[in-house]
Structure formats: C-alpha cells, structure tokens
Design a protein around this motif. Sequence first.
Motif, PDB file in Angstrom:
ATOM      1  N   ARG A  72      36.045  42.849  40.099  1.00  0.00           N
ATOM      2  CA  ARG A  72      36.537  42.819  38.720  1.00  0.00           C
ATOM      3  C   ARG A  72      37.377  44.058  38.428  1.00  0.00           C
ATOM      4  NH1 ARG A  72      38.784  39.746  36.284  1.00  0.00           N
ATOM      5  NH2 ARG A  72      39.007  40.107  34.100  1.00  0.00           N
ATOM      6  N   ALA A  73      36.912  45.224  38.860  1.00  0.00           N
ATOM      7  CA  ALA A  73      37.685  46.452  38.659  1.00  0.00           C
ATOM      8  C   ALA A  73      39.031  46.352  39.368  1.00  0.00           C
ATOM      9  CB  ALA A  73      36.905  47.662  39.158  1.00  0.00           C
ATOM     10  N   SER A  74      39.038  45.781  40.567  1.00  0.00           N
ATOM     11  CA  SER A  74      40.271  45.613  41.331  1.00  0.00           C
ATOM     12  C   SER A  74      41.250  44.701  40.594  1.00  0.00           C
ATOM     13  CB  SER A  74      39.940  45.038  42.707  1.00  0.00           C
ATOM     14  OG  SER A  74      41.112  44.797  43.437  1.00  0.00           O
ATOM     15  N   ASP A  75      40.748  43.638  39.990  1.00  0.00           N
ATOM     16  CA  ASP A  75      41.611  42.720  39.228  1.00  0.00           C
ATOM     17  C   ASP A  75      42.283  43.448  38.066  1.00  0.00           C
ATOM     18  OD1 ASP A  75      40.900  40.635  40.902  1.00  0.00           O
ATOM     19  OD2 ASP A  75      39.436  39.779  39.503  1.00  0.00           O
ATOM     20  N   ILE A  76      41.533  44.291  37.377  1.00  0.00           N
ATOM     21  CA  ILE A  76      42.084  45.032  36.240  1.00  0.00           C
ATOM     22  C   ILE A  76      43.118  46.045  36.716  1.00  0.00           C
ATOM     23  CG2 ILE A  76      41.518  46.661  34.394  1.00  0.00           C
ATOM     24  CD1 ILE A  76      38.786  45.163  34.208  1.00  0.00           C
ATOM     25  N   ILE A  77      42.826  46.744  37.795  1.00  0.00           N
ATOM     26  CA  ILE A  77      43.769  47.721  38.344  1.00  0.00           C
ATOM     27  C   ILE A  77      45.070  47.037  38.749  1.00  0.00           C
ATOM     28  CG2 ILE A  77      44.173  49.269  40.311  1.00  0.00           C
ATOM     29  CD1 ILE A  77      41.156  50.002  40.099  1.00  0.00           C
ATOM     30  N   LYS A  78      44.965  45.883  39.397  1.00  0.00           N
ATOM     31  CA  LYS A  78      46.169  45.141  39.797  1.00  0.00           C
ATOM     32  C   LYS A  78      46.967  44.695  38.584  1.00  0.00           C
ATOM     33  CE  LYS A  78      44.307  43.570  44.179  1.00  0.00           C
ATOM     34  NZ  LYS A  78      43.732  42.446  44.936  1.00  0.00           N
ATOM     35  N   ASN A  83      24.538  49.487  47.509  1.00  0.00           N
ATOM     36  CA  ASN A  83      25.421  48.397  47.946  1.00  0.00           C
ATOM     37  C   ASN A  83      26.849  48.618  47.453  1.00  0.00           C
ATOM     38  OD1 ASN A  83      23.341  47.024  49.235  1.00  0.00           O
ATOM     39  ND2 ASN A  83      22.795  45.906  47.377  1.00  0.00           N
ATOM     40  N   VAL A  84      26.981  49.089  46.235  1.00  0.00           N
ATOM     41  CA  VAL A  84      28.311  49.358  45.686  1.00  0.00           C
ATOM     42  C   VAL A  84      28.984  50.477  46.480  1.00  0.00           C
ATOM     43  CG1 VAL A  84      29.610  50.119  43.655  1.00  0.00           C
ATOM     44  CG2 VAL A  84      27.671  48.562  43.384  1.00  0.00           C
ATOM     45  N   ASN A 118      31.030  41.849  43.474  1.00  0.00           N
ATOM     46  CA  ASN A 118      31.690  41.350  42.265  1.00  0.00           C
ATOM     47  C   ASN A 118      32.052  42.473  41.306  1.00  0.00           C
ATOM     48  OD1 ASN A 118      31.694  38.716  43.045  1.00  0.00           O
ATOM     49  ND2 ASN A 118      29.884  38.157  41.884  1.00  0.00           N
ATOM     50  N   THR A 119      31.248  43.521  41.293  1.00  0.00           N
ATOM     51  CA  THR A 119      31.530  44.659  40.428  1.00  0.00           C
ATOM     52  C   THR A 119      32.893  45.260  40.760  1.00  0.00           C
ATOM     53  OG1 THR A 119      29.207  45.161  40.177  1.00  0.00           O
ATOM     54  CG2 THR A 119      30.739  46.963  39.787  1.00  0.00           C
ATOM     55  N   CYS A 134      27.331  45.624  34.903  1.00  0.00           N
ATOM     56  CA  CYS A 134      27.758  45.316  36.263  1.00  0.00           C
ATOM     57  C   CYS A 134      26.590  44.936  37.151  1.00  0.00           C
ATOM     58  CB  CYS A 134      28.514  46.484  36.869  1.00  0.00           C
ATOM     59  SG  CYS A 134      27.492  47.921  37.187  1.00  0.00           S
ATOM     60  N   SER A 135      26.910  44.291  38.226  1.00  0.00           N
ATOM     61  CA  SER A 135      25.908  43.971  39.241  1.00  0.00           C
ATOM     62  C   SER A 135      25.915  45.078  40.278  1.00  0.00           C
ATOM     63  CB  SER A 135      26.231  42.623  39.890  1.00  0.00           C
ATOM     64  OG  SER A 135      27.412  42.717  40.653  1.00  0.00           O
ATOM     65  N   SER A 136      25.146  44.895  41.306  1.00  0.00           N
ATOM     66  CA  SER A 136      25.138  45.908  42.359  1.00  0.00           C
ATOM     67  C   SER A 136      25.793  45.375  43.628  1.00  0.00           C
ATOM     68  CB  SER A 136      23.705  46.365  42.652  1.00  0.00           C
ATOM     69  OG  SER A 136      22.899  45.265  43.009  1.00  0.00           O
TER      70      SER A 136
END
Length: 90
Positions: free
Chosen positions: A42-48, A78-79, A38-39, A33-35
């Motif tokens: 991507r997690a939000s896309d999977i959860i949805k 930042n995350v 975008n990190t 993952c980045s900091s």
Amino acid sequence: MQKTAPFVKRTIQGMANQDMFFNHCFMIADLGCSSGMNTLLRASDIIKAVHEVCQENNRTTPQFQVCLNDLFGNDFNNVFKSLPNFYKTL
C-alpha cells in the motif's frame, strides 16, 4: 486496494494543485497496518502515485516517510524482513 487507487490518485493530484507537498517530506501513515507484505504494498502504491503526479506537473519527487502502527501482538519482524524487496520496487 485496487478500488482505492483512483481515489488516492485524485487526492494526490488535488494536493499537487494546491502545492501542498512539493519540496517537502511526504508522510504516509498506516494506522491499521498488518504485519505482512500488504503494508508495504500500500505504501508503495502511494509513493508511485506521488511520483506520477510529480512527473505530470514537472516537479521534483519529495522525500517520503512511512509510519506504521498496529496492534501490540503483530510481528513487525516480518515487515522489516520484507524491506529489501520493498526498496527494490521503488
């Protein structure tokens, strides 16, 4: 990320057909993952996608655990700062 969305959805549908994650905690690991935002995006896309598949199959959406890991030099502050906005999108 847009190009992988159909693959992610098909994979989650396959898992749902095998009853692999329903009634459990669904774990997401981003090992490169980045900091930045975008990190969490991507997690939000999977959860949805999991939520959509659960609705399609009349199932309860499981709990989620997201594990992030990357290089020592990345600034995860930042995350953490972007978590409130992330929670609002869920």
